[in-house]
Write a protein that holds these residues in place. Structure first.
Motif, PDB file in Angstrom:
ATOM      1  N   ASP A 200      -8.213  12.691  -5.327  1.00  0.00           N
ATOM      2  CA  ASP A 200      -7.572  11.611  -4.556  1.00  0.00           C
ATOM      3  C   ASP A 200      -7.640  11.954  -3.067  1.00  0.00           C
ATOM      4  O   ASP A 200      -7.003  12.902  -2.615  1.00  0.00           O
TER       5      ASP A 200
ATOM      6  N   LEU B 154       1.140   4.305  -2.755  1.00  0.00           N
ATOM      7  CA  LEU B 154       0.989   5.719  -2.402  1.00  0.00           C
ATOM      8  C   LEU B 154       2.149   6.549  -2.945  1.00  0.00           C
ATOM      9  O   LEU B 154       1.952   7.629  -3.538  1.00  0.00           O
TER      10      LEU B 154
ATOM     11  N   GLU C  22       0.827  -1.206   0.000  1.00  0.00           N
ATOM     12  CA  GLU C  22       0.000   0.000   0.000  1.00  0.00           C
ATOM     13  C   GLU C  22       0.868   1.266   0.000  1.00  0.00           C
ATOM     14  O   GLU C  22       0.558   2.262  -0.674  1.00  0.00           O
ATOM     15  N   THR C  23       1.952   1.243   0.744  1.00  0.00           N
ATOM     16  CA  THR C  23       2.852   2.407   0.795  1.00  0.00           C
ATOM     17  C   THR C  23       3.545   2.612  -0.542  1.00  0.00           C
ATOM     18  O   THR C  23       3.719   3.751  -1.004  1.00  0.00           O
TER      19      THR C  23
ATOM     20  N   TYR D 269      -4.797   2.892   7.167  1.00  0.00           N
ATOM     21  CA  TYR D 269      -6.244   2.706   7.079  1.00  0.00           C
ATOM     22  C   TYR D 269      -6.619   1.282   6.676  1.00  0.00           C
ATOM     23  O   TYR D 269      -7.646   0.752   7.090  1.00  0.00           O
TER      24      TYR D 269
ATOM     25  N   VAL E  75      -3.615   7.593   6.378  1.00  0.00           N
ATOM     26  CA  VAL E  75      -3.662   6.912   5.086  1.00  0.00           C
ATOM     27  C   VAL E  75      -2.745   5.685   5.070  1.00  0.00           C
ATOM     28  O   VAL E  75      -3.034   4.673   4.426  1.00  0.00           O
TER      29      VAL E  75
ATOM     30  N   ARG F 160      -6.439  10.652  -0.540  1.00  0.00           N
ATOM     31  CA  ARG F 160      -5.252  10.398   0.280  1.00  0.00           C
ATOM     32  C   ARG F 160      -4.421  11.663   0.515  1.00  0.00           C
ATOM     33  O   ARG F 160      -3.619  11.703   1.451  1.00  0.00           O
TER      34      ARG F 160
ATOM     35  N   VAL G 233       0.172  14.358   3.119  1.00  0.00           N
ATOM     36  CA  VAL G 233      -0.582  13.103   3.261  1.00  0.00           C
ATOM     37  C   VAL G 233      -1.007  12.944   4.712  1.00  0.00           C
ATOM     38  O   VAL G 233      -0.187  13.124   5.631  1.00  0.00           O
ATOM     39  N   ASP G 234      -2.265  12.633   4.896  1.00  0.00           N
ATOM     40  CA  ASP G 234      -2.763  12.325   6.237  1.00  0.00           C
ATOM     41  C   ASP G 234      -2.075  11.049   6.729  1.00  0.00           C
ATOM     42  O   ASP G 234      -2.106  10.019   6.048  1.00  0.00           O
TER      43      ASP G 234
END
Length: 552
Positions: free
Chosen positions: A103, A69, A65-66, A187, A184, A105, A180-181
C-alpha cells in the motif's frame, strides 16, 4: 384664423404642472433599470452558489478519501497485531514490510512499547530502543482501544514529515503505528480540473484537537488565523470523518468567487446604465410628450389654437373646384404647426376626438355660410373617427349639426349646408355593422353624405361595404403615386375603379401630383380628384382666392 398674441406663451408655461407625471416617470425608470438589476442580482447569487457547491463537493470528496484511509489503516494495524503475536524480530520486520510494500499510502510501520519506545519498524530492528513522540500533544495513549491520530511529526528512523496513526497492541506489543505521507490526504485534488481556490483559499485537514495534518492553498499561519477568526467575506464548508478523528475545512474568499462576476460587472454595468438611461429618456420623453399633448389639446381648443385648411376637390373633366376636404391643423405656440398624424391618435385614445369633431363641424358650417354666398354649390368633406359611429352614441354630432345650422327645420338634402363625412375602412366598423348602419342613417336625415376614405389600404370586405349606405369611394394616394412606376399598381387601380362603378359610387382620387396621373384617371372615368397638382390645403382666405382665380 386666430393668431397667437404676445404673452400667451409665458402664461401657458406657468399653467403646466411639472410634477404631474413624476410617478409615471419613476415607474418608467424602474421598468428600464429593474430587469438589469434583477439579472445582476441573480447572476451574483448564481456565482456564490456555484462556488459554494463546488467547494462542498471537494470537501465531501476529501472526507470520503480520508475515511477510506483511516479504515484501511485500522484494518492493517489490527491484522498486523494478530500476525505479530509470538513472531520473532526478523519475522516481525518482514510482516511490517509486507504491509508497507502493498500500500503506497503508508511509508513506515513499527512497534512501540507502552512507555513510547520504538523497538522495531519496517526498516529494521531498533537496538537499543529509542523514544518516539510526534508532537507535545500527540503522545501515544496505551489505554485507548481505538485508532489514534497522533498528528504530524518525524520518527527517529523516518526523518520526513509524516502523519502517525497508532493502535493499542495485545500482550507483548505495547502498540503499533503507521506513518502516512501528508500528500496522501490531498493527492486526489490533482484530478480536479481547473482547481483554483484563490490566494487566500485552502483545504485543510485538522485533528479533533485542532492540529494541522495537511493542507493546500494558503499558508499554515493564514489557515490558523482564518480558523480562529472566521470572516463573513468567506465561503466555508466543514465535514468530519465517520470516527470524528479528522475534520476537513474548505474555504474560499467571496471576492474570489465573484471574480468573473465582477469582471463582467465592470463591463456590463456602465453599458447597462447607458442603455437604461437612453431607454428611460426615450420613454419619458414619449410619455411626457403624449401626456403633454393630451393636456395641451384641451388647452389649445380653449385658446382657439386650431384652424382648418381646405384642400380643393376638382372635377377631373372640367378641372373646376366642386368642394374641399377640411383638414385640421394645430398652430401650437411653441411647437409650431402640428399635423393631425401626431395629435389625432391621442385625441381618439383619450376621447377628446368628440370635442374636436364638434368644433370642426361648427367651424366648417360657419365657413360654408361665408363661402356659399358666392359659391353655393361647394360641399365640404369632414373626417369622422370610426369610434364615433360604432358606439352608436351620435347624439353629440346630431346636436352639433342642430346648433350649427341657423334654421335646423330647413336642413335637409336640399339645404344650403353641404357636408360629407369620411370614414376609414376599419375592422371595428365591420364588427359593429348594424350600429354603424343606424348611425349613418340617422346622420343622413340631416342631408349629409358618406365616403369611404383611403379605400384599398384598410380592412376591405366587399360584402360589408355593399351594405353600408355610402356615396363615395376615395382612392388612396398610395395607389395614385404608384401609377407611373408599377404596372401591377395600375391594374389594381383599374380594379378599384371598376368596383366603384359597379356599386354606383362616386370616385375621388387622392394625391394627384402629375399630369400623367390626372390623364390616366380621367381617361378611366374617375369623376373627381384632389392633390398638389391642383392645390395644397389652404387656409380659408387663400381658399377663397383660389376659387376666385378659377372664376377669372
Amino acid at each position: 384664423m386666430t393668431g397667437f398674441r404676445v404673452g400667451r406663451n409665458s402664461r401657458r408655461r406657468g399653467r403646466r404642472a411639472p410634477g404631474v407625471y413624476r410617478k409615471l416617470i419613476l415607474l418608467i425608470v424602474c421598468i428600464s433599470v429593474l430587469p438589469t438589476v434583477v439579472l445582476l442580482v441573480i447572476s451574483y447569487f448564481q456565482a456564490i452558489a456555484y462556488t459554494r457547491t463546488n467547494l462542498e463537493s471537494i470537501v465531501k470528496k476529501a472526507t470520503e478519501e480520508t475515511d477510506k484511509l483511516l479504515k484501511d489503516a485500522d484494518t492493517i494495524l489490527h491484522r498486523s497485531n494478530v500476525d505479530l503475536q509470538n513472531a520473532d524480530s526478523k519475522t516481525s520486520v518482514n510482516i511490517l514490510q509486507r504491509q508497507i510494500y502493498t500500500d503506497f499510502r503508508f511509508r513506515e510501520a513499527g512497534i512501540i512499547t507502552s512507555e513510547g519506545y520504538l523497538t522495531l519498524s519496517s526498516l529494521g530492528i531498533i537496538d537499543p530502543p529509542i523514544p518516539i513522540s510526534f508532537s507535545p500533544k500527540a503522545g501515544f495513549n496505551p489505554n485507548e482501544p481505538d485508532l489514534q491520530v497522533l498528528g504530524s511529526g518525524r520518527s527517529q528512523v523516518m526523518r520526513e514529515e509524516s502523519i502517525a496513526l497508532a493502535l493499542k497492541g495485545d500482550e507483548n506489543i505495547g502498540g503499533l503505528y503507521l506513518l502516512v505521507d501528508p500528500v496522501v490526504l490531498t493527492y486526489f485534488l490533482e484530478a480536479i480540473p481547473n482547481l483554483d481556490l484563490g490566494p487566500d483559499g485552502y483545504i485543510a485537514f485538522m485533528t479533533s484537537n485542532d492540529r494541522l495534518l495537511s493542507s493546500i492553498g494558503a499558508s499554515p499561519q493564514n489557515i490558523f488565523a482564518s480558523l480562529q477568526n472566521p470572516s463573513s467575506h468567506a465561503l466555508r464548508s466543514i465535514r468530519t470523518t465517520d470516527d470524528k478523528k479528522i475534520t476537513i475545512v474548505g474555504e474560499v474568499r467571496r471576492q474570489w468567487a465573484l471574480r468573473y462576476w465582477l469582471r463582467e460587472l465592470s463591463i456590463s454595468a456602465p453599458l447597462t446604465v447607458i442603455i437604461s438611461g437612453l431607454l428611460s429618456y426615450f420613454f419619458i420623453r414619449q410619455v411626457h410628450q403624449s401626456n403633454s399633448l393630451d393636456y395641451e389639446l384641451k388647452l389649445g381648443l380653449a385658446q382657439n389654437e386650431f384652424e382648418i385648411h381646405y384642400q380643393p376637390i376638382i372635377d377631373l373633366e372640367t378641372r373646376r373646384c366642386i368642394g374641399s376636404e377640411a383638414l385640421l391643423r394645430w398652430r401650437h405656440p411653441q411647437r409650431g404647426l402640428i399635423y393631425p398624424g401626431l395629435f389625432i391618435p391621442i385625441a381618439e385614445q383619450t376621447g377628446f376626438i368628440l370635442s374636436l369633431t364638434e368644433w370642426l363641424i361648427q367651424k366648417v358650417i360657419q365657413d360654408q355660410t361665408v363661402l356659399q354666398t358666392r359659391f353655393p354649390d361647394l360641399y365640404t368633406s369632414v373626417n369622422l373617427s370610426p369610434t364615433q359611429l360604432n358606439t352608436g352614441n351620435i347624439e353629440r354630432l346630431v346636436q352639433t349639426l342642430n346648433t350649427a345650422v341657423e334654421q335646423p327645420e330647413q336642413f335637409s338634402e336640399q339645404s344650403n349646408v353641404r357636408i360629407t363625412f369620411e370614414i376609414t375602412e376599419n375592422k371595428i366598423v365591420e364588427a359593429q355593422e348594424q350600429v354603424v348602419q343606424d348611425s349613418i342613417a340617422r346622420l343622413k336625415l340631416w342631408g349629409t353624405r358618406f365616403a369611404i376614405d383611403d379605400f384599398g389600404t384598410g380592412y376591405s370586405n366587399i360584402s360589408y361595404l355593399q351594405r353600408l349606405d355610402v356615396d363615395q369611394l376615395k382612392l388612396d394616394q398610395l395607389f395614385i403615386r404608384g401609377l407611373e412606376r408599377d404596372t401591377n399598381t395600375a391594374q389594381l387601380v383599374d380594379s378599384l375603379i371598376d368596383f366603384g362603378n359597379r356599386m354606383g359610387l362616386t370616385l375621388i382620387a387622392e394625391g394627384i401630383e402629375t399630369e400623367n396621373q390626372y390623364e390616366y384617371l380621367r381617361a378611366r372615368g374617375v369623376q373627381y380628384g384632389q392633390g398638389w397638382l391642383f392645390s395644397r390645403a389652404l387656409p380659408l382666405e387663400e381658399f377663397e382666392r383660389f376659387l376666385d382665380s378659377q372664376n377669372t
